[in-house]
Design an enzyme around this catalytic site. Structure first.
Site, PDB file in Angstrom:
ATOM      1  N   GLU A 170      53.691  70.796  33.330  1.00 33.80           N
ATOM      2  CA  GLU A 170      53.592  69.445  32.019  1.00 33.80           C
ATOM      3  C   GLU A 170      52.758  70.333  31.902  1.00 33.80           C
ATOM      4  O   GLU A 170      51.679  70.696  32.223  1.00 33.80           O
ATOM      5  CB  GLU A 170      53.926  68.072  32.702  1.00 33.80           C
ATOM      6  CG  GLU A 170      55.105  67.980  33.706  1.00 33.80           C
ATOM      7  CD  GLU A 170      56.631  68.531  32.955  1.00 33.80           C
ATOM      8  OE1 GLU A 170      56.344  67.856  31.216  1.00 33.80           O
ATOM      9  OE2 GLU A 170      57.414  68.588  33.091  1.00 33.80           O
TER      10      GLU A 170
ATOM     11  N   LYS B 160      57.119  62.875  48.021  1.00 30.83           N
ATOM     12  CA  LYS B 160      57.582  62.816  48.284  1.00 30.83           C
ATOM     13  C   LYS B 160      57.248  63.000  50.152  1.00 30.83           C
ATOM     14  O   LYS B 160      58.504  62.531  51.177  1.00 30.83           O
ATOM     15  CB  LYS B 160      58.461  64.244  48.259  1.00 30.83           C
ATOM     16  CG  LYS B 160      58.317  64.755  46.814  1.00 30.83           C
ATOM     17  CD  LYS B 160      59.066  65.658  46.442  1.00 30.83           C
ATOM     18  CE  LYS B 160      59.095  66.452  44.986  1.00 30.83           C
ATOM     19  NZ  LYS B 160      59.136  67.653  45.099  1.00 30.83           N
TER      20      LYS B 160
ATOM     21  N   VAL C 176      63.564  64.888  47.007  1.00 29.51           N
ATOM     22  CA  VAL C 176      62.680  65.199  47.916  1.00 29.51           C
ATOM     23  C   VAL C 176      62.806  66.680  47.390  1.00 29.51           C
ATOM     24  O   VAL C 176      61.910  67.321  47.262  1.00 29.51           O
ATOM     25  CB  VAL C 176      62.758  64.821  48.849  1.00 29.51           C
ATOM     26  CG1 VAL C 176      61.896  65.864  49.895  1.00 29.51           C
ATOM     27  CG2 VAL C 176      62.977  63.781  49.382  1.00 29.51           C
TER      28      VAL C 176
ATOM     29  N   VAL D 278      68.020  66.492  34.152  1.00 32.41           N
ATOM     30  CA  VAL D 278      68.412  66.637  35.607  1.00 32.41           C
ATOM     31  C   VAL D 278      70.143  66.141  34.636  1.00 32.41           C
ATOM     32  O   VAL D 278      70.797  66.215  35.575  1.00 32.41           O
ATOM     33  CB  VAL D 278      68.195  65.264  36.240  1.00 32.41           C
ATOM     34  CG1 VAL D 278      69.092  65.543  37.565  1.00 32.41           C
ATOM     35  CG2 VAL D 278      66.706  66.745  37.068  1.00 32.41           C
TER      36      VAL D 278
ATOM     37  N   GLU E  15      69.622  62.624  47.717  1.00 32.54           N
ATOM     38  CA  GLU E  15      69.227  64.096  48.581  1.00 32.54           C
ATOM     39  C   GLU E  15      68.485  65.064  47.325  1.00 32.54           C
ATOM     40  O   GLU E  15      67.137  65.097  47.898  1.00 32.54           O
ATOM     41  CB  GLU E  15      69.898  65.033  48.128  1.00 32.54           C
ATOM     42  CG  GLU E  15      70.553  65.964  48.990  1.00 32.54           C
ATOM     43  CD  GLU E  15      69.836  65.868  50.432  1.00 32.54           C
ATOM     44  OE1 GLU E  15      68.625  66.486  50.572  1.00 32.54           O
ATOM     45  OE2 GLU E  15      70.338  65.287  51.429  1.00 32.54           O
TER      46      GLU E  15
END
Length: 410
Positions: free
Chosen positions: A185, A200, A127, A12, A124
């Site tokens: 994974e 979440k 989730v 990310v 943001e």
């Protein structure tokens, strides 16, 4: 120009840097100011990158830099992410994170610190990855009294269940394929045991109902025990199995909150969401059911949501966004066994006639379910709706019958 720092240069974090670099012109126009990454925290070095000189292994280089106004946390996990985010907020820096574990465990505390310091703490991407959900819930649906939030919140398990439903794969076969394709994974436990979905639904429930919901308050079941026969029974009930996170508000303002495999009827808005797609349904008193669908993970979809939060924070450096919830309260989330529930139950029995007599005595008229190739000594039925603890008490009274399958009906 607004200086920002990125904590973590994994999937990310590197995506955030890539999006900011590739879309610089458009982002500047939308933010009203140029956004420049001046520091990236990572224990590794990346000498071949064009921004290799931005890396540091010392968080203090970021914390003590007064020019850095926004910190983007993409490290994942609770520690040291929590310590770094809290320190950043206390030092007067707004924070954006994609870290669902952090927000689920510490969201109320970090939101309170941000509020006290007239800063923003936005998440943001925590989730739905690239699916916009928190901002629409907080702003676009603000006129509604929300009484349910539910969703398919994990793309890995949804992919696996899709393969089990459509192609008759076993759990192990579907998991091996998900790992081969990079959806799961090497250690898939966070996905298949429901922990990812639990975090979440905690965030969604906290935002929807205004009080922090902790993961340990949420009853969580995964999909590790599901078989091809479960898929067949779900189809015989006229539905499909999905791993669902669900939070519902009771009339007295308490919550039932849980994650479990559930049989969704075919007309449910979540039933046709397949493969790696996620979907979140919000049920409000005025708008009815609204569903948000998209890919819930991935480098660039998640990074796009993170950068959108960065743009929002640049626009609100001197004014707070009002995304907020308060601390949790003991008893706010009620024992899931008190929730009205219908179950699909399968029993192996010594003889059918005696089993049917006991079922009728305990539950009255029920809907019997059968599948091709079911064992001769197996009976299956859908219970009436009643509190789960009461269902369990009735099941415990059966004699000569062994429970072999127990699935929740949505």
């Amino acid at each position: 120009m607004i200086s920002i720092a990125i904590l973590g240069h994994g999937v990310v974090g590197s995506g955030v840097a890539e999006v900011l670099l590739h879309n610089e012109k458009g982002i500047t126009a939308k933010a009203g100011d140029k956004i420049r990454v001046t520091r990236i925290l990572d224990l590794r070095s990346f000498p071949d990158l064009p921004y290799a000189d931005l890396f540091t292994t010392n968080f203090d280089d970021i914390l003590n830099d007064p020019d850095i106004r926004i910190v983007v946390e993409t490290m994942g996990g609770l520690h040291p992410a929590y310590d770094f985010v809290k320190a950043s907020l206390l030092a007067g820096k707004s924070v954006v994170t994609s870290n669902k574990e952090l927000v689920a465990a510490k969201g109320d505390e970090l939101l309170a610190i941000a509020k006290e310091n007239n800063l923003n703490f936005l998440f943001e991407a925590s989730v739905g990855g690239g699916i916009p959900i928190l901002r629409p819930m907080d702003q676009c649906l603000a006129a509604n009294e929300v009484f349910e939030v539910a969703g398919i919140l994990n793309g890995t398990t949804n992919f696996m269940l899709t393969k089990m439903i459509r192609e008759g794969m076993s759990f192990d076969g579907a998991l091996a394929l998900a790992q081969k394709l990079g959806y799961a994974e090497r250690d898939p436990s966070a996905d298949v045991e429901g922990h990812d979905a639990c975090r979440k639904i905690c965030i969604l429930a906290s935002l929807a109902f205004g009080k922090h919901v902790l993961p340990e308050e949420v009853h969580t079941e995964g999909i590790t025990n599901l078989t091809e026969q479960d898929v067949a029974y779900a189809a015989a009930c006229g539905g499909v199995i999905k791993l669902v996170g669900r939070a519902t508000r009771t009339e007295d303002g308490h919550l039932f909150c849980y994650v479990a495999p559930m049989i969704l009827p075919r007309d449910n808005l979540l039933a046709d969401v397949n493969d790696v797609f996620n979907a979140i349904m919000v049920r409000g008193d005025s708008v009815g059911d609204v569903v948000f669908v998209g890919r819930g993970a991935g480098k660039l979809p998640t990074a796009s949501a993170v950068v959108a939060d960065v743009i929002d924070e640049v626009k609100h450096l001197k004014a707070r966004k009002y995304l907020f919830w308060g601390p949790g309260e003991k008893g706010h989330v009620r024992d899931h066994r008190l929730a009205p529930t219908r179950l699909l139950l399968c029993f192996s029995c010594e003889e059918d006639a005696g089993a049917l007599v006991q079922i009728g005595r305990m539950f009255g008229d029920v809907r019997m379910i059968s599948i091709p190739d079911a064992p001769d000594n197996e009976v299956a039925f859908v219970t009436p709706c009643m509190p789960e603890y009461l269902l369990e008490e009735k099941i415990a009274t059966f004699t000569g019958m062994t429970l072999t399958r127990r699935l929740r009906m949505y």
